[in-house]
Design an enzyme around this catalytic site. Structure first.
Site, PDB file in Angstrom:
ATOM      1  CB  CYS A 252      27.003  37.512  39.437  1.00  0.00           C
ATOM      2  SG  CYS A 252      26.271  39.145  39.361  1.00  0.00           S
TER       3      CYS A 252
ATOM      4  CB  CYS B  91      23.490  34.797  38.932  1.00  0.00           C
ATOM      5  SG  CYS B  91      24.006  36.154  37.861  1.00  0.00           S
TER       6      CYS B  91
ATOM      7  CE  LYS C  68      20.191  40.451  35.123  1.00  0.00           C
ATOM      8  NZ  LYS C  68      20.886  40.388  36.403  1.00  0.00           N
TER       9      LYS C  68
ATOM     10  NE  ARG D 109      27.286  40.523  32.746  1.00  0.00           N
ATOM     11  CZ  ARG D 109      26.813  39.689  31.826  1.00  0.00           C
ATOM     12  NH1 ARG D 109      27.639  39.178  30.914  1.00  0.00           N
ATOM     13  NH2 ARG D 109      25.542  39.362  31.817  1.00  0.00           N
TER      14      ARG D 109
ATOM     15  NE  ARG E  77      25.579  37.523  34.641  1.00  0.00           N
ATOM     16  CZ  ARG E  77      26.677  37.266  35.341  1.00  0.00           C
ATOM     17  NH1 ARG E  77      27.032  36.016  35.577  1.00  0.00           N
ATOM     18  NH2 ARG E  77      27.450  38.262  35.771  1.00  0.00           N
TER      19      ARG E  77
ATOM     20  CD  GLU F  11      10.836  34.128  33.960  1.00  0.00           C
ATOM     21  OE1 GLU F  11      10.490  34.234  35.152  1.00  0.00           O
ATOM     22  OE2 GLU F  11      11.784  33.400  33.595  1.00  0.00           O
TER      23      GLU F  11
ATOM     24  CE  LYS G 108      19.855  44.345  34.658  1.00  0.00           C
ATOM     25  NZ  LYS G 108      20.470  43.792  35.825  1.00  0.00           N
TER      26      LYS G 108
ATOM     27  CB  SER H 119      25.988  49.575  32.757  1.00  0.00           C
ATOM     28  OG  SER H 119      25.984  48.250  32.241  1.00  0.00           O
TER      29      SER H 119
END
Ligand code: PBG
Length: 325
Positions: free
Chosen positions: A122, A130, A195, A205, A217, A233, A248, A274
């Site tokens: 990305c 991505c 994620k 970003r 996304r 997953e 995450k 972030s």
């Protein structure tokens, strides 16, 4: 046994007793520090929405590596801001790309500092998605081929670990196969297992200039409402050969961290992202919370939920604070 024989307050009476009976302990070697690297020479360039974080020029990485290692932190996650973007993110596997150069510099400065490369497109694609687009949709299998090339080029540059964060299906197996045939069968893979399609990535970003230019996304990252899916997953990543799993974001997803911890024996990491960092900094600066206390408390909570290791922008400060306690 109940009151008065049992008095829960006995073990809370002093700092020392509390320290001796604490179940969850933080230490700097539980942290990994995410860094942004740029080929721009005018730096370190402060990231407005992430006070205390910078876009680091290559020539500042030597000092940074030493400072981070000296603080007791053993790993950095490297994100790059490339000079050029294109449809397929080809800069991501340039042998002289920004991340490849950064890794060589970091390893040269402090060989013991583990470099983990974020394996994703990305930051390198003109459209900010991505993966490779076909008719506006991210084409899963076409993306796998490019990601595998990226992983091999990061490994060739000396990365100690690769961390695919794209959320394509089958990427762990695809990367493992390609790494093995290139002779990197000992290189560990950190899978961004669960994620979520999260609004908490906003400041990142901006910092990494990788917001999608259209859409979002949600067709590849997970829906925030889903918990069972995280386990599916995780099982797939284990079968495909992941060495470490990651959840995450961290704080809004501690139930996921706990669930994966209880069901899978692989090491489990969590990414304190972030937006989580930005909120703490903003409230701290406004004087609304005690920033230091809040930071150590939230890092403790992530570890208590079951994470072995936390990727966090608080890493250096927290390491410092832990030494002062
Ligand atoms: C790239 C990537 C992102 C983050 C880590 N790797 C952004 C995204 O998926 O949009 C976010 C990290 C953070 O917010 O600190 N795929």
């Amino acid at each position: 046994m109940s009151f008065p024989a049992t008095r829960m307050r006995r073990l809370r009476a002093s700092t020392e007793l509390r320290a001796l009976t604490r179940e969850t302990r933080l230490s700097p070697d539980r942290f990994v520090y995410p860094i942004f690297v740029t080929s721009d020479r005018h730096g370190p360039d402060p990231i407005p929405s992430m006070p205390g974080q910078y876009r680091w020029p290559i020539d500042s990485l030597r000092d940074l590596a030493r400072d981070v290692y000296r603080a007791g932190i053993r790993g950095v996650m490297v994100f790059g801001l490339p000079d050029h973007k294109d449809e397929t993110g080809s800069e991501a596997h340039n042998p002289d790309g920004i991340v490849q150069r950064a890794i060589r510099e970091l390893k040269d400065a402090v060989p013991g500092l583990l470099t983990i490369a974020d394996t994703c497109l990305c930051e390198y694609t003109s459209h900010g998605h991505c993966g490779i687009l076909r008719d506006g949709y991210v084409d899963n299998d076409a993306t796998l081929d490019v990601l595998a090339q990226v992983a091999v080029s990061q490994a060739t540059a000396g990365a100690d670990m690769v961390a695919p964060s794209d959320m394509m299906d089958g990427r762990i197996r695809a990367l493992r196969d390609e790494l093995d045939s290139a002779g990197f069968e000992h290189l560990p893979m950190l899978a961004y297992t669960a994620k979520y399609a999260s609004a908490f990535y906003g400041p990142f970003r901006e910092a990494a200039d990788c917001a999608p230019q259209f859409g979002d996304r949600k067709s590849y990252q997970m829906d925030p409402g889903n918990r069972r899916e995280a386990l599916r997953e995780a099982m797939l990543d284990v079968q495909e050969g992941a060495d470490i799993l990651m959840v995450k974001p961290a704080l809004p997803y501690l139930d996921i961290v706990r669930q994966v911890r209880d069901n899978v024996d692989l090491p489990l990491w969590a990414y304190n992202v972030s937006g989580e960092y930005a909120m703490v900094k903003a409230a701290g600066r406004a004087g609304w919370v005690d920033e230091r206390a809040v930071t150590l408390e939230l890092l403790t909570a992530i570890v208590r939920a079951g994470a072995d290791t936390v990727l966090t922008y608080h890493a250096c400060e927290a390491a410092q604070w832990l030494q002062e306690v």
